[in-house]
Design a protein around this motif. Structure first.
Motif, PDB file in Angstrom:
ATOM      1  N   THR A  59       0.839  -1.194   0.000  1.00  0.00           N
ATOM      2  CA  THR A  59       0.000   0.000   0.000  1.00  0.00           C
ATOM      3  C   THR A  59       0.875   1.246   0.000  1.00  0.00           C
ATOM      4  O   THR A  59       1.848   1.329   0.753  1.00  0.00           O
ATOM      5  CB  THR A  59      -0.928   0.011   1.233  1.00  0.00           C
ATOM      6  N   SER A  60       0.523   2.194  -0.822  1.00  0.00           N
ATOM      7  CA  SER A  60       1.292   3.435  -0.913  1.00  0.00           C
ATOM      8  C   SER A  60       0.979   4.349   0.264  1.00  0.00           C
ATOM      9  O   SER A  60       0.104   4.066   1.091  1.00  0.00           O
ATOM     10  CB  SER A  60       0.991   4.157  -2.226  1.00  0.00           C
ATOM     11  N   SER A  61       1.678   5.465   0.340  1.00  0.00           N
ATOM     12  CA  SER A  61       1.513   6.398   1.452  1.00  0.00           C
ATOM     13  C   SER A  61       0.115   7.010   1.518  1.00  0.00           C
ATOM     14  O   SER A  61      -0.349   7.419   2.582  1.00  0.00           O
ATOM     15  CB  SER A  61       2.547   7.527   1.347  1.00  0.00           C
ATOM     16  N   ASN A  62      -0.594   7.050   0.376  1.00  0.00           N
ATOM     17  CA  ASN A  62      -1.950   7.601   0.384  1.00  0.00           C
ATOM     18  C   ASN A  62      -3.023   6.543   0.641  1.00  0.00           C
ATOM     19  O   ASN A  62      -4.222   6.839   0.542  1.00  0.00           O
ATOM     20  CB  ASN A  62      -2.223   8.335  -0.933  1.00  0.00           C
ATOM     21  N   GLY A  63      -2.579   5.304   0.950  1.00  0.00           N
ATOM     22  CA  GLY A  63      -3.521   4.263   1.334  1.00  0.00           C
ATOM     23  C   GLY A  63      -4.048   3.410   0.207  1.00  0.00           C
ATOM     24  O   GLY A  63      -4.861   2.502   0.435  1.00  0.00           O
ATOM     25  N   GLY A 103       6.424  -3.002   2.014  1.00  0.00           N
ATOM     26  CA  GLY A 103       7.144  -2.480   0.869  1.00  0.00           C
ATOM     27  C   GLY A 103       6.824  -1.035   0.603  1.00  0.00           C
ATOM     28  O   GLY A 103       6.269  -0.329   1.443  1.00  0.00           O
ATOM     29  N   SER A 104       7.166  -0.611  -0.606  1.00  0.00           N
ATOM     30  CA  SER A 104       6.951   0.777  -1.000  1.00  0.00           C
ATOM     31  C   SER A 104       6.884   0.868  -2.516  1.00  0.00           C
ATOM     32  O   SER A 104       7.336  -0.041  -3.230  1.00  0.00           O
ATOM     33  CB  SER A 104       8.084   1.668  -0.470  1.00  0.00           C
ATOM     34  N   CYS A 105       6.322   1.961  -3.015  1.00  0.00           N
ATOM     35  CA  CYS A 105       6.210   2.173  -4.458  1.00  0.00           C
ATOM     36  C   CYS A 105       6.500   3.634  -4.783  1.00  0.00           C
ATOM     37  O   CYS A 105       6.157   4.531  -4.011  1.00  0.00           O
ATOM     38  CB  CYS A 105       4.796   1.860  -4.954  1.00  0.00           C
ATOM     39  N   ASP A 106       7.135   3.850  -5.934  1.00  0.00           N
ATOM     40  CA  ASP A 106       7.216   5.197  -6.487  1.00  0.00           C
ATOM     41  C   ASP A 106       7.110   5.094  -7.999  1.00  0.00           C
ATOM     42  O   ASP A 106       6.742   4.043  -8.528  1.00  0.00           O
ATOM     43  CB  ASP A 106       8.482   5.931  -6.035  1.00  0.00           C
ATOM     44  N   THR A 107       7.409   6.144  -8.695  1.00  0.00           N
ATOM     45  CA  THR A 107       7.155   6.163 -10.133  1.00  0.00           C
ATOM     46  C   THR A 107       8.024   5.200 -10.931  1.00  0.00           C
ATOM     47  O   THR A 107       7.624   4.743 -12.006  1.00  0.00           O
ATOM     48  CB  THR A 107       7.369   7.583 -10.688  1.00  0.00           C
ATOM     49  N   SER A 108       9.211   4.870 -10.442  1.00  0.00           N
ATOM     50  CA  SER A 108      10.118   4.034 -11.236  1.00  0.00           C
ATOM     51  C   SER A 108      10.624   2.789 -10.509  1.00  0.00           C
ATOM     52  O   SER A 108      11.385   2.011 -11.092  1.00  0.00           O
ATOM     53  CB  SER A 108      11.324   4.860 -11.698  1.00  0.00           C
ATOM     54  N   VAL A 126      12.774  -6.204  -5.741  1.00  0.00           N
ATOM     55  CA  VAL A 126      12.720  -4.820  -6.220  1.00  0.00           C
ATOM     56  C   VAL A 126      12.494  -4.854  -7.728  1.00  0.00           C
ATOM     57  O   VAL A 126      13.265  -5.477  -8.466  1.00  0.00           O
ATOM     58  CB  VAL A 126      14.013  -4.047  -5.899  1.00  0.00           C
ATOM     59  N   PHE A 127      11.432  -4.170  -8.165  1.00  0.00           N
ATOM     60  CA  PHE A 127      11.131  -4.053  -9.589  1.00  0.00           C
ATOM     61  C   PHE A 127      11.471  -2.644 -10.055  1.00  0.00           C
ATOM     62  O   PHE A 127      11.249  -1.669  -9.335  1.00  0.00           O
ATOM     63  CB  PHE A 127       9.648  -4.327  -9.854  1.00  0.00           C
TER      64      PHE A 127
END
Length: 253
Positions: A59-63, A103-108, A126-127
């Motif tokens: 889940t990202s920081s905005n839920g 985990g975490s997600c960002d644009t790349s 890690v992708f």
């Protein structure tokens, strides 16, 4: 009918040879790892059964959900044993019911960490996303483990992998078992894997892009069927030609 004895065996042998060559080539197709998979002189071991399927999400920081994964996993580790004082190769199933995901997600980039055994085993994927081509792949894997029989904690990582390639907006799927070589003493066996590290909408996978192993598996019966059909036509043609020549031989002079 004398011509059939000469023609049919030759065509039959050639066609059967082609069928066997095609099936064997497709059957032994496998993922080519960028590193050498574990090559071991370790003591024999008994592999566990097929691992249970685990469903994981990040889940990202905005839920909102930004990373989806569904897969059965086995860890193939070569380590020094304390009790036996020699090198052992252990295959360990990841058990989803006692595994936590984070985990975490960002644009790349997108990261998924699986923690098991009271946080003694941490497996991280890690992708990476190429924002120019809109293609993603598994670029890094790291593992830390402390099994009871290890002389010292096991640590392995690789930051230059090229596995599980997909396209932004699609999930990656592979039903066949794959062995992903990470380091010479560590590999991951994946079963029925489906991942979508980018472009997730809601909590459902997008349409899947299937791996080459699945495509090859579907291609085998098509190739065999076509080859068998060709074989029937060849035998039938040989029979008709031989029969025609046989009748011609009985004509009165």
């Amino acid at each position: 009918m004398t011509q059939i004895g000469g023609v049919q065996p030759v065509f039959l042998a050639v066609t059967v040879h082609l069928i066997l060559a095609t099936v064997l080539h497709q059957t032994f197709a496998t993922v080519t790892p960028p590193v050498t998979p574990p090559v071991t002189t370790a003591a024999p071991h008994k592999e566990p059964g097929r691992p249970d399927q685990g469903d994981y999400q990040v889940t990202s920081s905005n839920g909102t959900v930004c990373f989806l994964a569904s897969m059965g996993l086995q860890l193939n580790i070569t380590f020094n044993s304390t009790s036996q004082n020699k090198t052992l190769q252990e295959v360990i199933n990841i058990q989803p019911n006692v595994t936590k995901s984070s985990g975490s997600c960002d644009t790349s980039s997108a990261l998924l960490t699986l923690t098991t055994d009271a946080e003694k085993t941490n497996l991280t994927f890690v992708f990476a996303l190429n924002t120019t081509s809109n293609k993603y792949h598994l670029s890094e894997v790291s593992l830390s483990a402390a099994l009871p029989d290890m002389k010292e904690a096991f640590v392995a990582q690789n930051h230059s992998l090229e596995y599980l390639r997909g396209t932004l907006g699609f999930s990656y799927m592979c039903r066949e078992r794959q062995t992903l070589g990470v380091t010479p003493d560590f590999a991951i066996n994946t079963f029925q894997v489906q991942v979508q590290p980018f472009g997730v909408t809601g909590k459902q996978f997008a349409a899947a892009e299937e791996c080459q192993l699945d495509k090859d598996d579907m291609l085998i019966p098509i190739i065999v069927g076509a080859a068998l059909a060709a074989l029937v036509l060849i035998v039938l043609s040989a029979y008709l030609i031989g029969r025609k020549r046989s009748h011609a031989g009985y004509q009165s002079i």
